[in-house]
Design a protein around this motif. Structure first.
Motif, PDB file in Angstrom:
ATOM      1  N   VAL A  71      40.834  71.074  69.352  1.00 53.65           N
ATOM      2  CA  VAL A  71      39.690  71.909  68.983  1.00 53.65           C
ATOM      3  C   VAL A  71      39.567  73.080  69.950  1.00 53.65           C
ATOM      4  CG1 VAL A  71      37.179  71.981  68.732  1.00 53.65           C
ATOM      5  CG2 VAL A  71      38.454  69.978  67.921  1.00 53.65           C
ATOM      6  N   ASP A  72      39.545  74.285  69.413  1.00 60.21           N
ATOM      7  CA  ASP A  72      39.336  75.474  70.246  1.00 60.21           C
ATOM      8  C   ASP A  72      37.859  75.575  70.646  1.00 60.21           C
ATOM      9  OD1 ASP A  72      41.989  76.253  70.091  1.00 60.21           O
ATOM     10  OD2 ASP A  72      41.659  77.437  68.278  1.00 60.21           O
ATOM     11  N   VAL A  73      37.639  76.159  71.814  1.00 62.31           N
ATOM     12  CA  VAL A  73      36.274  76.270  72.339  1.00 62.31           C
ATOM     13  C   VAL A  73      35.998  77.711  72.752  1.00 62.31           C
ATOM     14  CG1 VAL A  73      34.631  75.475  74.080  1.00 62.31           C
ATOM     15  CG2 VAL A  73      36.358  73.894  73.185  1.00 62.31           C
ATOM     16  N   ARG A  74      34.849  78.236  72.308  1.00 61.14           N
ATOM     17  CA  ARG A  74      34.367  79.536  72.746  1.00 61.14           C
ATOM     18  C   ARG A  74      33.136  79.325  73.610  1.00 61.14           C
ATOM     19  NH1 ARG A  74      34.079  82.076  66.617  1.00 61.14           N
ATOM     20  NH2 ARG A  74      36.330  82.068  66.144  1.00 61.14           N
ATOM     21  N   LEU A  75      32.956  80.185  74.585  1.00 58.36           N
ATOM     22  CA  LEU A  75      31.819  80.067  75.499  1.00 58.36           C
ATOM     23  C   LEU A  75      30.845  81.217  75.287  1.00 58.36           C
ATOM     24  CD1 LEU A  75      33.597  79.053  78.848  1.00 58.36           C
ATOM     25  CD2 LEU A  75      32.805  77.586  76.974  1.00 58.36           C
ATOM     26  N   TYR A  76      29.567  80.860  75.168  1.00 57.71           N
ATOM     27  CA  TYR A  76      28.517  81.868  75.010  1.00 57.71           C
ATOM     28  C   TYR A  76      27.398  81.585  76.007  1.00 57.71           C
ATOM     29  CZ  TYR A  76      30.780  82.278  70.422  1.00 57.71           C
ATOM     30  OH  TYR A  76      31.683  82.412  69.410  1.00 57.71           O
ATOM     31  N   GLN A  77      26.956  82.626  76.679  1.00 58.85           N
ATOM     32  CA  GLN A  77      25.822  82.520  77.590  1.00 58.85           C
ATOM     33  C   GLN A  77      24.824  83.619  77.244  1.00 58.85           C
ATOM     34  OE1 GLN A  77      29.035  82.176  80.776  1.00 58.85           O
ATOM     35  NE2 GLN A  77      27.227  81.464  81.903  1.00 58.85           N
ATOM     36  N   ARG A  78      23.608  83.178  76.974  1.00 58.69           N
ATOM     37  CA  ARG A  78      22.564  84.110  76.570  1.00 58.69           C
ATOM     38  C   ARG A  78      21.352  83.938  77.482  1.00 58.69           C
ATOM     39  NH1 ARG A  78      23.969  87.960  73.157  1.00 58.69           N
ATOM     40  NH2 ARG A  78      21.841  87.979  72.332  1.00 58.69           N
ATOM     41  N   HIS A  79      20.495  84.947  77.491  1.00 58.27           N
ATOM     42  CA  HIS A  79      19.247  84.897  78.246  1.00 58.27           C
ATOM     43  C   HIS A  79      18.077  85.023  77.272  1.00 58.27           C
ATOM     44  CE1 HIS A  79      21.061  85.182  82.261  1.00 58.27           C
ATOM     45  NE2 HIS A  79      21.940  86.000  81.703  1.00 58.27           N
ATOM     46  N   GLY A  80      17.005  84.277  77.539  1.00 58.19           N
ATOM     47  CA  GLY A  80      15.825  84.364  76.692  1.00 58.19           C
ATOM     48  C   GLY A  80      15.486  83.041  76.049  1.00 58.19           C
ATOM     49  N   PRO A 136      16.191  83.006  69.105  1.00 62.89           N
ATOM     50  CA  PRO A 136      16.858  84.311  69.005  1.00 62.89           C
ATOM     51  C   PRO A 136      18.335  84.242  69.386  1.00 62.89           C
ATOM     52  CG  PRO A 136      14.730  84.541  70.090  1.00 62.89           C
ATOM     53  CD  PRO A 136      14.993  83.072  69.973  1.00 62.89           C
ATOM     54  N   ALA A 137      18.672  83.371  70.341  1.00 57.12           N
ATOM     55  CA  ALA A 137      20.081  83.231  70.735  1.00 57.12           C
ATOM     56  C   ALA A 137      20.898  82.662  69.587  1.00 57.12           C
ATOM     57  CB  ALA A 137      20.187  82.342  71.969  1.00 57.12           C
ATOM     58  N   ILE A 138      20.349  81.671  68.883  1.00 56.59           N
ATOM     59  CA  ILE A 138      21.038  81.097  67.726  1.00 56.59           C
ATOM     60  C   ILE A 138      21.176  82.138  66.620  1.00 56.59           C
ATOM     61  CG2 ILE A 138      20.789  79.434  65.841  1.00 56.59           C
ATOM     62  CD1 ILE A 138      19.599  77.483  67.873  1.00 56.59           C
ATOM     63  N   GLU A 139      20.112  82.873  66.371  1.00 58.00           N
ATOM     64  CA  GLU A 139      20.140  83.867  65.294  1.00 58.00           C
ATOM     65  C   GLU A 139      21.072  85.030  65.609  1.00 58.00           C
ATOM     66  OE1 GLU A 139      15.960  84.718  64.780  1.00 58.00           O
ATOM     67  OE2 GLU A 139      15.824  83.246  63.142  1.00 58.00           O
ATOM     68  N   HIS A 140      21.358  85.252  66.895  1.00 61.38           N
ATOM     69  CA  HIS A 140      22.338  86.271  67.272  1.00 61.38           C
ATOM     70  C   HIS A 140      23.698  85.958  66.663  1.00 61.38           C
ATOM     71  CE1 HIS A 140      24.333  89.304  69.782  1.00 61.38           C
ATOM     72  NE2 HIS A 140      25.252  88.381  70.040  1.00 61.38           N
ATOM     73  N   PHE A 141      24.003  84.676  66.491  1.00 61.30           N
ATOM     74  CA  PHE A 141      25.287  84.245  65.935  1.00 61.30           C
ATOM     75  C   PHE A 141      25.152  83.788  64.477  1.00 61.30           C
ATOM     76  CE2 PHE A 141      25.617  83.460  70.538  1.00 61.30           C
ATOM     77  CZ  PHE A 141      26.740  84.225  70.824  1.00 61.30           C
TER      78      PHE A 141
END
Length: 287
Positions: free
Chosen positions: A100-109, A113-118
């Motif tokens: 399984v490939d893995v992508r890393l995301y780090q958000r502030h706030g 809204p972080a979920i809806e960004h994607f």
């Protein structure tokens, strides 16, 4: 399938983080998609009172500079923690689900809204039942779950216990629009295919309910699912569903989530919330 899609795993470093990683990787492997590991940092801004007139100008300026330095230090620590958390989570997934490939995301706030960004990339979302902010609350399901579920257009898998590969599932069915959508979602997705399935209705033993249950079962069978349709006699829907799950040793539940508005829920309560709070089994929510 678009190459940009992923299974979004929301992690926060709480005790359920490994469970979230494992179920996200399992879900992703069923769809041949990557996992998007996301940690959201919410560093509070320091409360800077109006110090004018309280102390001298030089002292006030010195204190404001110290507050600024403390804010910067706190942000650096939070960023370091976030970096370590997502890297550790990636290593955990790659050790157990090497394909399984893995992508890393780090958000502030805030989380939503972080979920809806994607939003365009999210094929499904995986969240822990109890987040870090509620780790000492026995029945709290996590303050974010309902908020995210009401806003989401994709399935949400809720988990808490150590990963156990599901072998069976049940769909809670009451003939409502959300329950019908849950059946439709299962029928068009390969995630649960190959498992023993059950579609369960509590009460509602009238002809219309029977026809609705039968149609739902037929839809799943036509999609290639091995599924049994069940009418359960019980005065309480939540207890009836949980007893059926326990009696039949069912690994995973599928629920049509939050069919009532928040105002209706205030007076009627929420079957979704009661079930999430009453079982430790993984649950897939469909809004």
């Amino acid at each position: 399938m678009t190459t940009s899609q992923h299974i979004l795993a929301c992690i926060d470093g709480s005790a359920v983080t490994e469970s979230v990683c494992d179920y996200a990787a399992w879900y992703a492997s069923k769809l041949n998609l990557p996992v998007g590991l996301m940690h959201v940092s919410n560093v509070p801004v320091s409360t800077r009172r109006d110090l004018s007139g309280a102390i001298g100008i030089n002292s006030r300026q010195f204190l404001l500079e110290e507050l600024t330095q403390l804010d910067e230090q706190r942000a650096k620590i939070e960023n370091s923690y976030s970096n370590a958390l997502v890297e550790d989570a990636r290593s955990h997934i790659q050790e157990k689900f090497a394909h399984v490939d893995v992508r890393l995301y780090q958000r502030h706030g805030k989380l939503l809204p972080a979920i809806e960004h994607f939003k365009a990339e999210n094929r499904a979302i995986v969240m822990g039942r109890r987040g870090e902010d509620h780790k000492n609350s026995r029945i709290n399901i996590g303050s974010q779950i309902e908020t995210v579920a009401r806003a989401s257009e994709v399935p949400i898998l809720i988990c808490s216990e150590a990963f156990k590969e599901p072998r069976s599932y049940m769909i809670a069915f009451d003939g409502s629009k959300t329950a019908i959508k849950a059946v439709w979602m299962v029928a068009r997705s390969p995630v649960l295919k190959g498992m023993q399935g059950h579609i369960v209705m509590v009460g509602n033993h009238n002809d219309a309910a029977k026809q609705s249950l039968s149609a739902a079962g037929a839809q799943l069978e036509a999609a290639g699912y091995a599924v049994g349709a069940h009418h359960v006699t019980a005065s309480d829907a939540v207890n009836g569903l949980l007893e059926f799950q326990m009696d039949n040793d069912i690994d995973m539940m599928v629920l049509g989530a939050y069919g009532h508005s928040k105002l209706q829920q205030l007076f009627l309560g929420s079957t979704t919330t009661e079930i999430i709070a009453s079982t430790l089994s993984p649950i897939i929510l469909v809004r």
